[in-house]
Scaffold this motif. Structure first.
Motif, short mmCIF file in Angstrom:
data_model
loop_
_atom_site.label_atom_id
_atom_site.label_comp_id
_atom_site.label_asym_id
_atom_site.label_seq_id
_atom_site.Cartn_x
_atom_site.Cartn_y
_atom_site.Cartn_z
N LEU A 151 0.85 -1.19 0.00
CA LEU A 151 0.00 0.00 0.00
C LEU A 151 0.88 1.24 0.00
O LEU A 151 1.70 1.44 0.90
CB LEU A 151 -0.91 0.00 1.23
N LEU A 152 0.72 2.10 -1.03
CA LEU A 152 1.54 3.31 -1.13
C LEU A 152 0.78 4.56 -0.69
O LEU A 152 1.39 5.49 -0.17
CB LEU A 152 2.01 3.49 -2.59
N ASP A 153 -0.53 4.57 -0.90
CA ASP A 153 -1.29 5.76 -0.55
C ASP A 153 -2.77 5.39 -0.53
O ASP A 153 -3.18 4.41 -1.18
CB ASP A 153 -1.04 6.88 -1.58
N GLU A 154 -3.57 6.17 0.17
CA GLU A 154 -5.01 5.99 0.13
C GLU A 154 -5.69 7.29 0.52
O GLU A 154 -5.10 8.15 1.19
CB GLU A 154 -5.47 4.85 1.05
N GLU A 155 -6.92 7.46 0.06
CA GLU A 155 -7.71 8.65 0.39
C GLU A 155 -9.18 8.26 0.39
O GLU A 155 -9.60 7.31 -0.25
CB GLU A 155 -7.45 9.78 -0.62
N ARG A 156 -9.95 9.03 1.14
CA ARG A 156 -11.38 8.78 1.22
C ARG A 156 -12.08 9.28 -0.04
O ARG A 156 -11.59 10.18 -0.73
CB ARG A 156 -11.99 9.47 2.43
N LEU A 157 -13.23 8.70 -0.35
CA LEU A 157 -14.04 9.12 -1.49
C LEU A 157 -15.35 9.73 -1.01
O LEU A 157 -15.98 9.18 -0.10
CB LEU A 157 -14.37 7.93 -2.40
N PRO A 158 -15.78 10.83 -1.62
CA PRO A 158 -17.07 11.40 -1.24
C PRO A 158 -18.24 10.61 -1.81
O PRO A 158 -19.34 10.66 -1.28
CB PRO A 158 -17.01 12.81 -1.82
#
Length: 382
Positions: A151-158
């Motif tokens: 896992l390199l990166d993650e972000e939430r989704l609206p």
């Protein structure tokens, strides 16, 4: 099967049939479609007088998916090929990876809500650095996975459902239905990071929210100029949108689905609908369309059954899969003249999506409940 279990169940109700109207004898000349600024323009699609049915060549080069064991595929509606030639298949709570020769390599992630855990894993893009972008519209999260499965990166989704990339990941186009006032029930949304920066695609004004959500389903793609091409699943109404969300032009085939069908109660005179599956723009600005087309012998695969409320409906005969009644079809559209210039039918092949500029992938059933996936190379000589 698709972006959610409910969508998967409804996607099984799809079907086919393609007809194009004749051209008016004295249609006035029109501006090139890229120069159009009239947001209400609609061009009627029609067949070219020299429609080519042998310009598209197809060769199946690979089949993946074991009927038992670790390589078993129970669904395949989201798949990407990474820079090493590996194929990544979303399997709800995990992503299964096969190498370039079709051998099972490993599994990425597991069920859950934390990092590297999925509910509905959708691999949608491999960037220039070889990283795989996975959207999870169960956990509403976008994760970036390295070639070593880390896992390199993650972000939430609206919000989320189906996703397509803008450029190499500068932004994303999401197909989703939203009640948020600022998104005004629009079916398409541009995401930059965790923010919705633009919503467009036509207002979905339905009194029943459940109907509005179903009517919001789109097949769509984006080109190098960040133009977005979209169509509803159940009709061929292709619209082109600019990066700013303004509508450029539209193309329609009014007879794509024929009868006014009842999606949940098929009758001999009201068959299942033809269905749009995928769009792609090539380097010559030709629009490629994948669709599911109802076979002429579809009724031979059906039998009458009485429902608990006493209604008689058509159901598939035992031993047959719902998708057996469809063929895959590829159409190539010259957008300048609004004509279909090439077409080919793939008998018994359930096309799913394009795989880059020279391939597509399709579902293949090796008996009840046993899904395999075929990779087909595409050639085109207009």
């Amino acid at each position: 099967m698709s972006t959610s279990r409910s969508l998967a169940a409804v996607a099984i109700l799809l079907a086919h049939g393609f007809f194009i109207a004749c051209a008016p004898p004295d249609e006035p000349p029109r501006a090139h479609w890229t120069d159009v600024t009239d947001s209400t323009e609609v061009r009627i699609l029609r067949e070219s007088e020299s429609l080519c049915e042998d310009c598209i060549t197809l060769e199946r080069v690979l089949v993946m998916g074991d009927t038992i064991g670790e390589g078993y595929l129970r669904e395949a509606m989201h798949m990407v090929r990474d820079s090493a030639g590996n194929y990544w298949f979303g399997q709800y709570e995990a992503v299964k990876v096969f190498d370039a020769t079709g051998n099972f390599v490993g599994e990425v992630g597991r069920a859950g809500e934390g990092p590297m855990e999925w509910q509905i894993a959708m691999p949608v893009h491999t960037d220039r650095q070889g990283r795989v972008h996975i959207f999870d519209n169960g956990n509403y999260r976008h994760s970036v996975i390295g070639p070593d499965f880390s896992l390199l990166d993650e972000e939430r989704l609206p919000l989320g459902r189906e996703v397509r990339v803008l450029g190499d990941g500068e932004g994303w186009v999401v197909n989703a239905w939203s009640q948020a006032p600022e998104q005004r029930y629009q079916p398409l949304h541009v995401l930059e990071g965790e923010d919705v920066v633009r919503s467009f695609g036509g207002t979905l004004d339905f009194a029943d929210d459940r109907v509005a959500e179903m009517e919001s389903w789109r097949v769509f793609t984006a080109d190098s100029a960040h133009r977005v091409f979209s169509s509803p699943w159940y009709s061929q109404e292709i619209e082109v949108w600019g990066e700013d969300g303004a509508r450029i032009t539209g193309f329609t085939n009014p007879a794509f689905n024929g009868p006014s069908f009842d999606r949940f109660q098929m009758q001999p005179d009201d068959p299942p609908p033809n269905t749009m599956r995928a769009l792609r723009i090539d380097a010559a600005d030709r629009l490629w369309v994948l669709s599911w087309q109802l076979r002429d012998d579809w009724l031979d695969m059906m039998e009458e059954r009485r429902s608990p409320d006493g209604r008689v409906t058509l159901e598939m005969k035992p031993g047959l899969a719902t998708m057996d009644r469809f063929d895959g079809q590829i159409d190539v559209i010259d957008m300048t003249t609004a004509t279909v210039i090439a077409r080919t039918r793939m008998e018994g092949v359930i096309v799913v999506d394009f795989l880059g500029d020279d391939a597509l992938w399709a579902g293949e059933y090796a008996g009840a409940g046993h899904l395999r996936v075929g990779i087909w190379e595409i050639g085109f000589t207009p």
